[in-house]
Design a protein around this motif. Structure first.
Motif, PDB file in Angstrom:
ATOM      1  N   GLN A  36       0.837  -1.189   0.000  1.00 26.94           N
ATOM      2  CA  GLN A  36       0.000   0.000   0.000  1.00 26.94           C
ATOM      3  C   GLN A  36       0.877   1.245   0.000  1.00 26.94           C
ATOM      4  O   GLN A  36       2.070   1.182   0.310  1.00 26.94           O
ATOM      5  CB  GLN A  36      -0.923   0.005   1.217  1.00 26.94           C
ATOM      6  CG  GLN A  36      -2.048  -1.022   1.143  1.00 26.94           C
ATOM      7  CD  GLN A  36      -3.078  -0.669   0.089  1.00 26.94           C
ATOM      8  OE1 GLN A  36      -3.683   0.397   0.112  1.00 26.94           O
ATOM      9  NE2 GLN A  36      -3.287  -1.580  -0.860  1.00 26.94           N
ATOM     10  N   MET A  37       0.265   2.400  -0.342  1.00 24.20           N
ATOM     11  CA  MET A  37       1.032   3.639  -0.456  1.00 24.20           C
ATOM     12  C   MET A  37       0.329   4.777   0.266  1.00 24.20           C
ATOM     13  O   MET A  37      -0.900   4.894   0.225  1.00 24.20           O
ATOM     14  CB  MET A  37       1.235   3.990  -1.932  1.00 24.20           C
ATOM     15  CG  MET A  37       2.146   5.182  -2.169  1.00 24.20           C
ATOM     16  SD  MET A  37       2.664   5.290  -3.903  1.00 24.20           S
ATOM     17  CE  MET A  37       3.786   6.693  -3.825  1.00 24.20           C
ATOM     18  N   ILE A  38       1.132   5.616   0.920  1.00 25.87           N
ATOM     19  CA  ILE A  38       0.647   6.849   1.535  1.00 25.87           C
ATOM     20  C   ILE A  38       1.271   7.995   0.751  1.00 25.87           C
ATOM     21  O   ILE A  38       2.496   8.093   0.641  1.00 25.87           O
ATOM     22  CB  ILE A  38       1.058   6.935   3.019  1.00 25.87           C
ATOM     23  CG1 ILE A  38       0.505   5.736   3.787  1.00 25.87           C
ATOM     24  CG2 ILE A  38       0.552   8.233   3.639  1.00 25.87           C
ATOM     25  CD1 ILE A  38       1.082   5.599   5.195  1.00 25.87           C
ATOM     26  N   PHE A  39       0.432   8.873   0.204  1.00 25.80           N
ATOM     27  CA  PHE A  39       0.916   9.913  -0.689  1.00 25.80           C
ATOM     28  C   PHE A  39       1.297  11.172   0.081  1.00 25.80           C
ATOM     29  O   PHE A  39       0.926  11.374   1.235  1.00 25.80           O
ATOM     30  CB  PHE A  39      -0.143  10.232  -1.741  1.00 25.80           C
ATOM     31  CG  PHE A  39      -0.406   9.096  -2.693  1.00 25.80           C
ATOM     32  CD1 PHE A  39       0.348   8.946  -3.843  1.00 25.80           C
ATOM     33  CD2 PHE A  39      -1.399   8.161  -2.429  1.00 25.80           C
ATOM     34  CE1 PHE A  39       0.115   7.892  -4.714  1.00 25.80           C
ATOM     35  CE2 PHE A  39      -1.638   7.104  -3.286  1.00 25.80           C
ATOM     36  CZ  PHE A  39      -0.875   6.972  -4.433  1.00 25.80           C
ATOM     37  N   GLN A  40       2.027  12.037  -0.609  1.00 23.29           N
ATOM     38  CA  GLN A  40       2.575  13.243   0.005  1.00 23.29           C
ATOM     39  C   GLN A  40       1.503  14.245   0.396  1.00 23.29           C
ATOM     40  O   GLN A  40       1.542  14.806   1.485  1.00 23.29           O
ATOM     41  CB  GLN A  40       3.569  13.900  -0.958  1.00 23.29           C
ATOM     42  CG  GLN A  40       4.147  15.214  -0.458  1.00 23.29           C
ATOM     43  CD  GLN A  40       5.149  15.800  -1.436  1.00 23.29           C
ATOM     44  OE1 GLN A  40       5.412  15.235  -2.489  1.00 23.29           O
ATOM     45  NE2 GLN A  40       5.713  16.937  -1.091  1.00 23.29           N
TER      46      GLN A  40
ATOM     47  N   GLN B 285      -4.227  13.109   6.775  1.00 20.27           N
ATOM     48  CA  GLN B 285      -3.160  12.124   6.639  1.00 20.27           C
ATOM     49  C   GLN B 285      -3.408  10.926   7.538  1.00 20.27           C
ATOM     50  O   GLN B 285      -3.055   9.797   7.180  1.00 20.27           O
ATOM     51  CB  GLN B 285      -1.808  12.774   6.955  1.00 20.27           C
ATOM     52  CG  GLN B 285      -0.608  12.055   6.367  1.00 20.27           C
ATOM     53  CD  GLN B 285      -0.601  12.004   4.856  1.00 20.27           C
ATOM     54  OE1 GLN B 285      -1.503  11.441   4.221  1.00 20.27           O
ATOM     55  NE2 GLN B 285       0.419  12.577   4.249  1.00 20.27           N
ATOM     56  N   ARG B 286      -4.046  11.123   8.689  1.00 18.36           N
ATOM     57  CA  ARG B 286      -4.453   9.990   9.520  1.00 18.36           C
ATOM     58  C   ARG B 286      -5.460   9.109   8.776  1.00 18.36           C
ATOM     59  O   ARG B 286      -5.400   7.879   8.837  1.00 18.36           O
ATOM     60  CB  ARG B 286      -5.085  10.479  10.829  1.00 18.36           C
ATOM     61  CG  ARG B 286      -4.080  10.958  11.865  1.00 18.36           C
ATOM     62  CD  ARG B 286      -4.786  11.434  13.123  1.00 18.36           C
ATOM     63  NE  ARG B 286      -3.829  11.873  14.121  1.00 18.36           N
ATOM     64  CZ  ARG B 286      -3.305  11.089  15.054  1.00 18.36           C
ATOM     65  NH1 ARG B 286      -3.667   9.835  15.122  1.00 18.36           N
ATOM     66  NH2 ARG B 286      -2.431  11.566  15.922  1.00 18.36           N
ATOM     67  N   ILE B 287      -6.370   9.758   8.063  1.00 18.03           N
ATOM     68  CA  ILE B 287      -7.351   9.012   7.271  1.00 18.03           C
ATOM     69  C   ILE B 287      -6.647   8.227   6.167  1.00 18.03           C
ATOM     70  O   ILE B 287      -6.969   7.060   5.899  1.00 18.03           O
ATOM     71  CB  ILE B 287      -8.398   9.976   6.678  1.00 18.03           C
ATOM     72  CG1 ILE B 287      -9.213  10.619   7.799  1.00 18.03           C
ATOM     73  CG2 ILE B 287      -9.312   9.247   5.694  1.00 18.03           C
ATOM     74  CD1 ILE B 287     -10.034  11.823   7.361  1.00 18.03           C
ATOM     75  N   ALA B 288      -5.651   8.866   5.514  1.00 16.65           N
ATOM     76  CA  ALA B 288      -4.899   8.189   4.463  1.00 16.65           C
ATOM     77  C   ALA B 288      -4.129   6.986   5.015  1.00 16.65           C
ATOM     78  O   ALA B 288      -4.032   5.941   4.368  1.00 16.65           O
ATOM     79  CB  ALA B 288      -3.941   9.176   3.795  1.00 16.65           C
TER      80      ALA B 288
ATOM     81  N   ALA C  12      -4.601   2.947   4.111  1.00 15.69           N
ATOM     82  CA  ALA C  12      -3.515   2.033   3.756  1.00 15.69           C
ATOM     83  C   ALA C  12      -3.515   0.787   4.639  1.00 15.69           C
ATOM     84  O   ALA C  12      -3.203  -0.314   4.180  1.00 15.69           O
ATOM     85  CB  ALA C  12      -2.171   2.758   3.865  1.00 15.69           C
ATOM     86  N   LEU C  13      -3.873   0.954   5.917  1.00 16.30           N
ATOM     87  CA  LEU C  13      -3.861  -0.175   6.849  1.00 16.30           C
ATOM     88  C   LEU C  13      -5.109  -1.045   6.751  1.00 16.30           C
ATOM     89  O   LEU C  13      -5.131  -2.145   7.306  1.00 16.30           O
ATOM     90  CB  LEU C  13      -3.730   0.346   8.283  1.00 16.30           C
ATOM     91  CG  LEU C  13      -2.453   1.107   8.646  1.00 16.30           C
ATOM     92  CD1 LEU C  13      -2.534   1.591  10.086  1.00 16.30           C
ATOM     93  CD2 LEU C  13      -1.219   0.235   8.437  1.00 16.30           C
ATOM     94  N   ALA C  14      -6.129  -0.569   6.053  1.00 17.21           N
ATOM     95  CA  ALA C  14      -7.437  -1.248   6.056  1.00 17.21           C
ATOM     96  C   ALA C  14      -7.380  -2.666   5.501  1.00 17.21           C
ATOM     97  O   ALA C  14      -8.195  -3.509   5.881  1.00 17.21           O
ATOM     98  CB  ALA C  14      -8.456  -0.414   5.268  1.00 17.21           C
ATOM     99  N   VAL C  15      -6.437  -2.936   4.595  1.00 18.71           N
ATOM    100  CA  VAL C  15      -6.365  -4.278   3.992  1.00 18.71           C
ATOM    101  C   VAL C  15      -5.224  -5.104   4.584  1.00 18.71           C
ATOM    102  O   VAL C  15      -4.813  -6.111   4.002  1.00 18.71           O
ATOM    103  CB  VAL C  15      -6.216  -4.183   2.453  1.00 18.71           C
ATOM    104  CG1 VAL C  15      -7.487  -3.626   1.841  1.00 18.71           C
ATOM    105  CG2 VAL C  15      -5.019  -3.316   2.067  1.00 18.71           C
ATOM    106  N   ASP C  16      -4.706  -4.674   5.739  1.00 21.91           N
ATOM    107  CA  ASP C  16      -3.649  -5.393   6.456  1.00 21.91           C
ATOM    108  C   ASP C  16      -2.436  -5.672   5.572  1.00 21.91           C
ATOM    109  O   ASP C  16      -2.040  -6.832   5.380  1.00 21.91           O
ATOM    110  CB  ASP C  16      -4.190  -6.713   7.022  1.00 21.91           C
ATOM    111  CG  ASP C  16      -5.245  -6.487   8.077  1.00 21.91           C
ATOM    112  OD1 ASP C  16      -5.064  -5.579   8.912  1.00 21.91           O
ATOM    113  OD2 ASP C  16      -6.266  -7.206   8.064  1.00 21.91           O
ATOM    114  N   PRO C  17      -1.802  -4.629   5.038  1.00 22.26           N
ATOM    115  CA  PRO C  17      -0.623  -4.847   4.194  1.00 22.26           C
ATOM    116  C   PRO C  17       0.591  -5.221   5.032  1.00 22.26           C
ATOM    117  O   PRO C  17       0.593  -5.082   6.257  1.00 22.26           O
ATOM    118  CB  PRO C  17      -0.419  -3.476   3.532  1.00 22.26           C
ATOM    119  CG  PRO C  17      -0.906  -2.513   4.571  1.00 22.26           C
ATOM    120  CD  PRO C  17      -2.085  -3.195   5.235  1.00 22.26           C
ATOM    121  N   GLU C  18       1.636  -5.697   4.361  1.00 19.48           N
ATOM    122  CA  GLU C  18       2.902  -5.967   5.053  1.00 19.48           C
ATOM    123  C   GLU C  18       3.994  -4.999   4.611  1.00 19.48           C
ATOM    124  O   GLU C  18       5.052  -4.927   5.246  1.00 19.48           O
ATOM    125  CB  GLU C  18       3.346  -7.410   4.794  1.00 19.48           C
ATOM    126  CG  GLU C  18       3.489  -7.762   3.318  1.00 19.48           C
ATOM    127  CD  GLU C  18       3.780  -9.235   3.095  1.00 19.48           C
ATOM    128  OE1 GLU C  18       3.854  -9.987   4.095  1.00 19.48           O
ATOM    129  OE2 GLU C  18       3.919  -9.627   1.926  1.00 19.48           O
TER     130      GLU C  18
END
Length: 357
Positions: free
Chosen positions: A127-131, A194-197, A201-207
């Motif tokens: 997953q990615m968190i954008f700027q 950014q907390r929402i973003a 990203a964490l919603a699908v339990d990425p690694e």
């Protein structure tokens, strides 16, 4: 930003990898290149020169032969000045940009040559968190819809109740109030967005998470809060980060290892404490000397001569040779490869290899 407000130091980075050096990296990048055309379509490339019709092509060489390994559980920070190609590396890793050459392997499997459908199983793991949190949220969707969307995409068999429970879980994990779900992105501040973003990203339990300068658009007072949130998520979920930033204070407290880029190439890779204590590459030394310090015995600031060359016409040999005080004929002619150092890092420098630096 004030480093005193962060909850962790380099010596106790959450989730730091303890795997042996020989362990297979989670993400492996080899010979990665990306060129962007400046010449337009075929007809725009045709020019008359010397009475002849010739085809002229120009490219921006954004990244040029990048080699990187990211180990499980670590936070690899990629640093460098604007235009060095660090964000292009992040977007290429995530499949948002197609590489011009090279390969990317995730958990041993090559992913850069796969179709959109074939990449879908990896989208959940990466997953990615954008700027910019002001641009990364859909203004037409409520926060509840924004967080539900990736879950429904990757888990189409889940019931509505199960999806809502998962959304509530990630909202709680990042400190989002339950009543935020009915509101829209424009109703929140940059730090809240950014907390929402991060929750998305964490919603699908990425690694594995790519964070592309996730705090640079935020107020200084909010930056430490978001960084602490990312570090807590890493510790609790055993996440692996590729963290893109230009803020060396952040790197010193957040990163497990650091990769320094200059004009599309990796100059040096080293453990964070090692890089800050004993940088080897001349460009890294110049970067480290520019950090404001209170100590009287800090190294004298290194002033580099000249300007950064254009990525349209790359210099021959080492891309840094035009500004390096140690450059010789070999540096001007031969591209240096990353070589292992005796301190557990890698450096691409003929001067270090020859013992001149």
């Amino acid at each position: 930003m004030t480093t005193a407000s962060l909850s962790s130091s380099t010596g106790s980075t959450p989730g730091a990898s303890t795997a042996p050096e020989a362990a297979q990296p989670l993400l492996s990048i080899r010979g990665l290149e990306k060129r962007f055309s400046l010449s337009g379509d075929f007809l725009e490339q045709l020019k008359f020169k010397g009475g002849k019709l010739v085809r002229e092509q120009k490219h921006v060489h954004a990244i040029n032969g990048v080699d990187l390994d990211i180990r499980r559980g670590e936070a690899l920070c990629v640093v460098g000045e604007s235009g060095c190609g660090k964000s292009t590396v992040a977007r290429t890793v995530m499949g948002l940009i197609t590489p011009s050459a090279g390969e990317i392997r995730y958990d041993g499997e090559r992913i850069d040559d796969r179709s959109t459908k074939e990449l879908l199983p990896y989208r959940r793991r990466m997953q990615m968190i954008f700027q910019n949190p002001y641009a990364s949220l859909n203004p037409r969707m409520t926060i509840q819809q924004t967080l539900e969307e990736p879950i429904r995409l990757h888990h189409p068999d889940w019931s509505p109740a199960k999806v809502q429970d998962k959304v509530a879980e990630v909202m709680n994990a990042v400190g989002i109030a339950p009543d935020w779900g009915a509101r829209y992105g424009h109703e929140f501040s940059g730090g809240q967005r950014q907390r929402i973003a991060i929750a998305r990203a964490l919603a699908v339990d990425p690694e594995f998470i790519v964070a592309d300068e996730p705090i640079s658009a935020l107020d200084v007072s909010i930056q430490a809060q978001v960084l602490n949130l990312l570090m807590e998520a890493q510790q609790e979920r055993n996440l692996t980060y590729l963290f893109i930033t230009h803020d060396l204070a952040v790197v010193e407290h957040f990163g497990t290892r650091v990769a320094v880029m200059y004009l599309g190439r990796v100059c040096e890779v080293a453990p964070t404490a090692t890089l800050f204590a004993t940088p080897r590459h001349p460009y890294t030394q110049a970067l480290m000397s520019a950090i404001p310090r209170l100590e009287d015995d800090r190294p004298q600031h290194i002033r580099l001569q000249g300007e950064v060359p254009t990525p349209v016409n790359l210099p021959s040999g080492c891309v840094f040779h035009g500004r390096c005080p140690h450059a010789n004929a070999r540096c001007r002619d031969e591209v240096p490869a990353l070589i292992a150092t005796d301190q557990g890092g890698q450096v691409a420098c003929h001067g270090v290899e020859e013992g001149r630096i």
